[in-house]
Design a protein around this motif. Structure first.
Motif, mmCIF file in Angstrom:
data_model
loop_
_atom_site.group_PDB
_atom_site.id
_atom_site.type_symbol
_atom_site.label_atom_id
_atom_site.label_comp_id
_atom_site.label_asym_id
_atom_site.label_seq_id
_atom_site.Cartn_x
_atom_site.Cartn_y
_atom_site.Cartn_z
ATOM 1 N N THR A 266 36.479 33.628 41.579
ATOM 2 C CA THR A 266 37.788 33.139 42.605
ATOM 3 C C THR A 266 38.615 32.122 41.999
ATOM 4 O O THR A 266 39.724 32.359 41.896
ATOM 5 C CB THR A 266 37.104 32.950 43.905
ATOM 6 N N PHE A 267 37.933 31.153 41.590
ATOM 7 C CA PHE A 267 38.584 29.906 40.906
ATOM 8 C C PHE A 267 39.513 30.493 39.660
ATOM 9 O O PHE A 267 40.708 30.091 39.567
ATOM 10 C CB PHE A 267 37.786 28.961 40.425
ATOM 11 N N SER A 268 38.900 31.562 38.966
ATOM 12 C CA SER A 268 39.460 32.056 37.914
ATOM 13 C C SER A 268 40.608 32.865 38.301
ATOM 14 O O SER A 268 41.808 32.816 37.377
ATOM 15 C CB SER A 268 38.712 32.857 37.020
ATOM 16 N N THR A 269 40.491 33.608 39.071
ATOM 17 C CA THR A 269 41.596 34.328 39.698
ATOM 18 C C THR A 269 42.980 33.315 40.093
ATOM 19 O O THR A 269 44.091 33.771 39.657
ATOM 20 C CB THR A 269 41.129 34.960 40.854
ATOM 21 N N THR A 270 42.518 32.291 40.901
ATOM 22 C CA THR A 270 43.647 31.412 41.172
ATOM 23 C C THR A 270 44.476 30.882 40.116
ATOM 24 O O THR A 270 45.516 30.429 40.223
ATOM 25 C CB THR A 270 43.057 30.262 42.147
ATOM 26 N N ILE A 271 43.760 30.387 38.897
ATOM 27 C CA ILE A 271 44.054 29.572 37.727
ATOM 28 C C ILE A 271 44.703 30.495 37.292
ATOM 29 O O ILE A 271 45.944 30.171 36.375
ATOM 30 C CB ILE A 271 42.772 28.998 37.151
ATOM 31 N N GLY A 272 44.326 31.610 36.910
ATOM 32 C CA GLY A 272 45.070 32.792 36.108
ATOM 33 C C GLY A 272 46.567 32.905 36.575
ATOM 34 O O GLY A 272 47.503 32.858 36.005
ATOM 35 N N ARG A 273 46.607 33.029 37.922
ATOM 36 C CA ARG A 273 47.929 33.162 38.429
ATOM 37 C C ARG A 273 48.855 32.050 38.274
ATOM 38 O O ARG A 273 49.903 32.188 37.773
ATOM 39 C CB ARG A 273 47.626 33.344 39.856
ATOM 40 N N PRO A 317 40.229 38.025 33.548
ATOM 41 C CA PRO A 317 38.851 38.325 33.184
ATOM 42 C C PRO A 317 38.393 37.230 32.048
ATOM 43 O O PRO A 317 37.227 37.175 31.905
ATOM 44 C CB PRO A 317 39.049 39.820 32.734
ATOM 45 N N ALA A 318 39.274 36.828 31.285
ATOM 46 C CA ALA A 318 38.892 36.117 29.858
ATOM 47 C C ALA A 318 38.461 34.943 30.279
ATOM 48 O O ALA A 318 37.472 34.386 29.749
ATOM 49 C CB ALA A 318 40.112 36.075 28.826
ATOM 50 N N ILE A 319 39.253 34.263 31.250
ATOM 51 C CA ILE A 319 38.682 32.870 31.730
ATOM 52 C C ILE A 319 37.390 33.098 32.480
ATOM 53 O O ILE A 319 36.696 32.187 32.535
ATOM 54 C CB ILE A 319 40.142 32.358 32.768
ATOM 55 N N ALA A 320 37.252 34.154 33.309
ATOM 56 C CA ALA A 320 36.262 34.146 34.417
ATOM 57 C C ALA A 320 35.006 34.310 33.439
ATOM 58 O O ALA A 320 33.830 33.604 33.507
ATOM 59 C CB ALA A 320 36.404 35.304 35.002
ATOM 60 N N ILE A 389 39.882 41.038 40.556
ATOM 61 C CA ILE A 389 38.911 41.677 39.445
ATOM 62 C C ILE A 389 37.439 41.760 40.360
ATOM 63 O O ILE A 389 37.193 41.160 41.429
ATOM 64 C CB ILE A 389 38.685 40.627 38.499
ATOM 65 N N ALA A 390 36.807 42.850 39.904
ATOM 66 C CA ALA A 390 35.726 43.201 41.207
ATOM 67 C C ALA A 390 34.437 42.166 41.036
ATOM 68 O O ALA A 390 34.001 41.949 42.099
ATOM 69 C CB ALA A 390 35.169 44.688 40.354
ATOM 70 N N SER A 391 34.496 41.415 39.972
ATOM 71 C CA SER A 391 33.419 40.297 40.094
ATOM 72 C C SER A 391 33.598 39.376 40.861
ATOM 73 O O SER A 391 32.859 38.375 41.073
ATOM 74 C CB SER A 391 33.100 39.805 38.739
ATOM 75 N N VAL A 392 34.879 39.068 41.542
ATOM 76 C CA VAL A 392 34.924 38.135 42.590
ATOM 77 C C VAL A 392 34.020 38.665 43.969
ATOM 78 O O VAL A 392 33.490 37.599 44.584
ATOM 79 C CB VAL A 392 36.419 38.239 43.131
ATOM 80 N N GLY A 393 33.709 39.787 44.153
ATOM 81 C CA GLY A 393 32.879 40.030 45.102
ATOM 82 C C GLY A 393 33.498 39.617 46.498
ATOM 83 O O GLY A 393 34.660 39.981 46.790
#
Length: 422
Positions: A266-273, A317-320, A389-393
């Motif tokens: 989830t943090f990766s998603t926020t940061i990517g954006r 995804p790369a960051i995650a 991304i699915a891995s956020v669950g």
DNA sequence: TCTGGGGTCCTAGGACCC
DNA sequence: TCTGGGGTCCTAGGACCC
């Protein structure tokens, strides 16, 4: 002359715009996990509740005084902030957005009309957005901050205070506690008090060399600003962030890797954006985990791990992937994790991005297009998390607590208030 | 029982260079 | 026995802000 516009009790005021029954009542807005008070109405302050107080410590006072407590609703506050800034843009030649609830304004107004101008700015923002603001006008930014404090404190100013003569500077600084000066924090004010410096006026009468010796060039800058010499540069376009962090405290201690992994995704998603919003690419990521530092009965553990990406990236995804690898290296089953976070550093611009010699198989142009497509979908009204991304669950929803949520009055159609029941 | 999140800047000190 | 001078870059820690 420069102006500072500061929203009064901003988060509380945002809630009150849509819940007018809360006007003149004690209101507290809480941090993540309903943990601490982060914003208070004047009535709540009068009960002795302070910004930063943990909820469990003021809960008894709140309950017995009918204090309305609200979980922070930052999407609402962000939207209200934009409305305030839009109004300011229409009233000033230039504005510098300093924070979610503050902006400096630049204008060309004759000296005799400054107070009238400030009052009209305050009145117009109030009328257009419902948010009450205080306006300070002075020759430097630090003095404008002082002026805004007076405008907030004394209703007689009608929302705007002008400090434009040496006499007014002296009067205002003599009435300003040293701890209330912008740039003088807790440590420095304690040190100054030990030296017998109680007010801002005492401070500007110190020799500047002494100030520099004690508080370095930053302290000296504050000293000069209070003495009327502008030293804080204008930033009409905000510079890109040099680091970006996303982190959370959890409602309970987390013992399983999977929950932490979903939080990190989830943090990766926020940061990517956020990286893509400012068109930056990160070369390095850092993950940290920490146990509950307030709980002396559990074994303590703090650790962090760094990973260098194959090439500068804004690809979620790369960051995650890198973040999960880092998490795995510091995760210890024996400890309950109370807080975790992800930071990206070594950010470069699109032009500064140097591809790796060794990054075989990464088609970064294609990844960029994929992220752009996801951002386009997610930025359509009302659907901030439509594609993940699915891995956020389940992300953070089961890990954090929000028991006093307010509605998304301005950004979700189903939350718009009905003026008249049908 | 329950204690936030996200930033910036400066300085000192160490590693390294010629 | 005696061991220089001048510089850059990076990081951790401490201060501040909202």
């Amino acid at each position: 002359m420069i102006g500072l516009v500061d929203c009064n009790n901003f988060f509380v005021s945002c809630e009150r715009v849509f819940r007018p029954e809360l006007l003149d009542k004690p209101v507290v807005v809480l941090s993540n996990n309903d943990g601490c008070a982060v914003a208070l109405s004047n009535e709540a302050k009068a009960l002795g509740i302070r910004r930063g107080d943990p909820m469990f410590r003021f809960k008894a006072i709140a309950d017995s005084n009918h204090v309305t407590v609200i979980s922070g609703n930052h999407r609402l506050y962000h939207d209200m902030s934009q409305r305030v800034m839009m109004t300011l843009r229409s009233l000033a030649d230039d504005i510098e957005i300093y924070s979610v609830d503050e902006a400096f304004i630049h204008f060309d107004i004759p000296p005799s009309a400054l107070h009238e101008y400030g009052v009209s700015v305050a009145r117009t923002v109030r009328r257009n957005t419902g948010i009450p603001v205080s306006v300070g006008i002075a020759p430097t930014k630090t003095l404008a901050k002082v002026a805004a404090r007076f405008a907030k404190k004394y209703p007689g100013y009608k929302g705007a205070c002008v400090i434009d003569t040496p006499e007014k500077v002296e009067k205002a600084l003599s009435l300003t506690d040293i701890a209330d000066v912008w740039g003088i924090g807790r440590r420095h004010s304690r040190r100054l008090r030990q030296l017998g410096i109680e007010t801002a006026l005492d401070f500007i009468r110190m020799p500047s060399a002494r100030v520099r010796e004690l508080f370095t060039v930053i302290g000296e800058r504050t000293w000069l600003e209070l003495n009327g010499t502008p030293c804080i540069a204008d930033e009409l376009t905000p510079p890109d962030k040099r680091t970006i962090t996303s982190s959370r405290s959890f409602a309970r201690d987390i013992h399983d890797f999977e929950s932490l992994r979903q939080a990190i995704c989830t943090f990766s998603t926020t940061i990517g954006r956020k990286l893509r919003e400012q068109d930056s690419y990160a070369l390095e990521i850092q993950v940290f985990v920490a146990t509950n530092r307030f709980n002396e009965r559990v074994p303590q553990y703090h650790n962090a791990a760094t990973r260098r990406l194959q090439e500068p990236s804004a690809d979620t995804p790369a960051i995650a992937r890198a973040a999960i690898s880092a998490l795995r290296s510091i995760y210890r089953e024996a400890y309950g994790i109370k807080k975790a976070g992800l930071t990206v550093t070594k950010l470069v611009s699109r032009e500064g991005r140097q591809p790796s010699l060794f990054a075989d198989g990464i088609d970064s142009a294609r990844r960029d297009r994929l992220m752009a497509a996801i951002d386009a979908i997610n930025s359509s009204p009302g659907r901030p998390d439509a594609v993940q991304i699915a891995s956020v669950g389940s992300g953070l929803t089961d890990l954090t607590r929000r028991e006093h949520t307010s509605r998304l009055f301005t950004t979700r159609l189903s939350d718009i208030i009905a003026v008249k029941a049908t």
